[in-house]
Design a protein around this motif. Structure first.
Motif, PDB file in Angstrom:
ATOM      1  N   CYS A  34     -43.332  -6.160  25.785  1.00  0.00           N
ATOM      2  CA  CYS A  34     -42.679  -6.138  27.094  1.00  0.00           C
ATOM      3  C   CYS A  34     -42.498  -4.735  27.645  1.00  0.00           C
ATOM      4  O   CYS A  34     -42.443  -4.544  28.846  1.00  0.00           O
ATOM      5  CB  CYS A  34     -41.344  -6.878  27.038  1.00  0.00           C
ATOM      6  N   CYS A  45     -39.231  -9.005  24.175  1.00  0.00           N
ATOM      7  CA  CYS A  45     -40.231  -9.534  23.242  1.00  0.00           C
ATOM      8  C   CYS A  45     -39.817  -9.335  21.791  1.00  0.00           C
ATOM      9  O   CYS A  45     -40.278 -10.032  20.910  1.00  0.00           O
ATOM     10  CB  CYS A  45     -41.593  -8.910  23.498  1.00  0.00           C
ATOM     11  N   CYS A  48     -40.653  -4.560  18.973  1.00  0.00           N
ATOM     12  CA  CYS A  48     -40.634  -3.124  18.699  1.00  0.00           C
ATOM     13  C   CYS A  48     -39.528  -2.757  17.711  1.00  0.00           C
ATOM     14  O   CYS A  48     -38.964  -1.676  17.778  1.00  0.00           O
ATOM     15  CB  CYS A  48     -40.468  -2.366  19.998  1.00  0.00           C
TER      16      CYS A  48
END
Ligand code: SF4
Ligand code: SF4
Ligand code: SF4
Ligand code: SF4
Ligand code: FES
Lengths: 496, 174
Positions: A34, A45, A48
């Motif tokens: 994202c 999302c 990360c």
């Protein structure tokens, strides 16, 4: 400026920068869907994930500001497991369409499955079915099953174009991207959503199914569509050019390009190109090699008293320099600048698109100024109307779509006793010209375009489409008396 | 090529070798004349050899139950083909549940090395290598097989059907 340590590498970042930016700076890989450098942070999302020393829980790198002395890593087992699980969740309802999905080969899901996944699915439940092949507008097609709801496309229409066509509808695993009633995605930048979509949910109608991406090669060059001079990557294979995509350049185009610019590869393809030199004779049109036509043109020009040159802003600075030089040296100072759309010439849409639909107007003006040439279009019109010009040489445009006045202008040029058109593309309007000499398109040559801000940018030469076509450099050598065409553009580089 | 030379006194003479060779010839002649079942050669084309069921012969494009092509035009076969002899032109299908299909699928059978990599690459069992292997033709053009040849040639009797169809696949939630 805070300093932090990323996977053991110390890095200094700007104030307020996030951990993911620190990762980008060190070139350490970090999974993300994202986050996009040209958009705001969404943090949806969860790919990360990073471990921050002193913090018991994993954090997302894209929404965590760097603090001085932070020690961050994403190569621990804990992070790897978290990313794998996130990916598993993303793929729960994924249709695994890869064989018919245009994104296959450059898909974020495929990539991270190989680097972070490689698991066997544990899902026994049925997949949620959603809409496929949804027509979003003139240029974009949506597949809601493939979407991972990263919201990049929504943020793009919200923040960059500010047109807000896209939204997320419904809730939970039934959430879908969509447009509002009677408001299709038809803005001038809509195809950027296709680029930033990390999966194959958004696909471009123009490129759809025409080629698999792994069959394409690419090179970086400058868009020819307008004076903004966006940096682009052009994709091609042995059958021609297939698409262009933007290349980030903060100074020029940021991360984007317009939809119009994505069409410029088309005229460089063989079907639109003039491939042989054409000379009008009493018996009809005779076709010959471009170099031969140029030599005949030179002979024809040599006993002309009044020759004039019309230039469009569609050639490179190097070509202008050399060609104007040899033309003025041989045939006098009559050089004119053809402006295709004077009324909208200075328009700007606030994002990228410029009204000046020529890539190198500034380069041309600089060259004309440097040579001390001050001519006005009215002069040319008057001279043509009164029959003062014997032979007019026109370095015509390659992007005919942005020359709405083409027919009108060619009729005007026809008043000269003889007309030569130098052109990369064929057009029925040129049929009345005495000479038509094929030129190379911007995809096939080296050179410099100067954009509206005065930034000089180098073209990257791609494959040669019409191998015998000339550049203005070649032509000026011929006008100067050489019968040889430079090796530079005629035979180097791969050809299609 | 390596040549093994036996150095003995007999090999210096011409006739013993000839006679020995002729001996083998006549022995086999008599054996073949008396017991023809054990003969190794075939009277091709009157007699044809039966290859095993997994023989990789001419390609077959399979069809769905409605008779349309199974192929989704994913081009994985063309990607995997070492001879680069598969040409596919894909197009958008009117039916969104099919989405992509080939409007042209050609195999240049003279370039094909019959490796079977295409068959192996196909994710949907759309291409198989069948038992046929005789490919007579009179000019080069007739060796570029298109969809009508690959999927619907008379010898296939209307096409080879795949087991799983789209409808069942969607019903099954796959
Ligand atoms: S989005 Fe990616 S993973 Fe999904 S079908 Fe397309 S290529 Fe495959
Ligand atoms: S369509 Fe693509 S960019 Fe938009 S939310 Fe879905 S995955 Fe993200
Ligand atoms: S059998 Fe091998 S060479 Fe022949 S088409 Fe298939 S992949 Fe290509
Ligand atoms: S791999 Fe199968 S589905 Fe894909 S193009 Fe080849 S035959 Fe068609
Ligand atoms: S990239 Fe950080 S949550 Fe998506």
């Amino acid at each position: 400026m805070p300093k932090c340590t990323v996977n053991g590498i110390e890095v200094e970042v700007k104030d307020g920068a996030t951990v993911i930016e620190a990762f980008m700076k060190t070139n350490e890989s970090i999974a993300h869907y994202c986050w996009h450098p040209g958009l705001s942070v969404a943090g949806v999302c969860r790919m990360c994930m990073v471990e921050i020393e002193g913090n018991p829980r994993l954090q997302i790198a894209c929404n965590t500001p760097v603090q001085d002395g932070m020690v961050v890593y994403n190569n621990s087992e804990k992070v790897k497991e978290a990313v794998e699980w996130t990916l598993k969740f993303h793929l729960i309802n994924h249709p695994l369409d890869c064989p018919i999905c245009d994104q296959a080969g450059e898909c974020g899901l495929q990539e991270y499955y190989m680097s972070h996944g490689s698991y066997d699915s544990e899902m026994a439940e049925r997949k949620v079915k959603k809409h496929k092949v949804v027509d979003l507008g003139e240029k974009v097609v949506l597949d809601t099953e493939r979407c991972i709801l990263c919201s990049r496309c929504v943020r793009f229409t919200d923040e960059v174009t500010k047109t807000n066509e896209l939204g997320i509808f419904n809730r939970g695993d039934r959430s879908e991207i969509g447009t509002f009633e009677n408001r299709p995605l038809n803005n001038k930048y809509s195809l950027n959503t296709v680029d930033i979509c990390p999966v194959g949910a958004l696909t471009s109608k123009d490129f759809r199914f025409r080629q698999r991406v792994w069959f394409l090669k690419s090179f970086e060059t400058i868009c020819q569509g307008c004076s903004a001079g966006c940096n682009v990557q052009a994709y091609y294979n042995e059958n021609g050019f297939y698409r262009v995509k933007p290349v980030p350049n903060e100074e020029v185009n940021g991360h984007w390009m317009c939809d119009e610019g994505r069409d410029v590869y088309k005229f460089a393809n063989k079907e639109h190109r003039l491939v042989s030199g054409i000379k009008k004779e009493d018996s009809g049109l005779s076709h010959m090699a471009p170099g031969a036509a140029a030599v005949q043109l030179r002979e024809d020009l040599s006993d002309t008293k009044k020759a004039a040159l019309v230039l469009t802003g569609q050639y490179t600075t190097e070509e202008y320099l050399k060609f104007v030089d040899s033309f003025t040296k041989n045939y006098g100072n009559e050089v004119y600048h053809w402006i295709n759309n004077p009324k909208t010439f200075d328009d700007f849409d606030g994002i990228l698109l410029r009204g000046d639909k020529n890539p190198n107007t500034v380069g041309l003006l600089r060259v004309l100024e440097g040579k001390g040439i001050k001519s006005s279009w009215a002069d040319l019109e008057e001279k043509l109307n009164s029959g003062q010009i014997e032979h007019l040489v026109v370095a015509g445009p390659e992007n005919l779509a942005v020359f709405p006045d083409l027919e009108e202008k060619v009729t005007l040029f026809g008043q000269a006793q003889k007309l030569t058109v130098l052109t990369p593309v064929k057009s029925k309007f040129y049929e009345s010209a005495d000479y038509q000499i094929p030129m190379k398109s911007f995809m096939e040559k080296d050179g410099t375009f100067v954009n509206h801000k005065g930034i000089e940018q180098k073209l990257g030469r791609g494959p040669i489409v019409v191998s015998q076509a000339l550049t203005l450099l070649d032509l000026s050598m011929i006008l100067d008396g050489s019968d040889f065409i430079s090796v530079n553009s005629a035979s180097m580089g791969g050809s299609l | 090529m390596s040549i093994v030379k036996k150095e003995n006194s007999l090999s210096k003479w011409y006739l013993p070798g000839i006679l020995k060779g002729l001996g083998i010839t006549f022995r086999n002649l008599i054996k073949n004349l008396t017991s023809r079942d054990e003969m190794l050669t075939l009277n091709y084309p009157e007699e044809k050899y039966e290859y095993g069921p997994r023989f990789k012969g001419n390609h077959v494009l399979t069809v769905k139950k409605d008779g349309s092509l199974r192929c989704t035009a994913c081009m994985l076969c063309a990607t995997n083909c070492p001879a680069d002899c598969i040409t596919i032109v894909a197009a958008e299908h009117d039916d969104p549940s099919v989405e992509k299909y080939p409007i042209n699928y050609e195999i240049d059978i003279l370039r094909c090395v019959f490796c079977g990599f295409c068959e192996e690459a196909c994710p949907v069992d759309a291409i198989r290598m069948g038992p046929e292997w005789q490919v007579p033709g009179v000019n080069g053009a007739s060796f570029i097989n298109n969809i009508s040849e690959l999927a619907y040639r008379p010898s296939l009797g209307g096409g080879i059907k795949t087991v799983l169809d789209d409808e069942e696949r969607i019903k099954g939630g796959i």
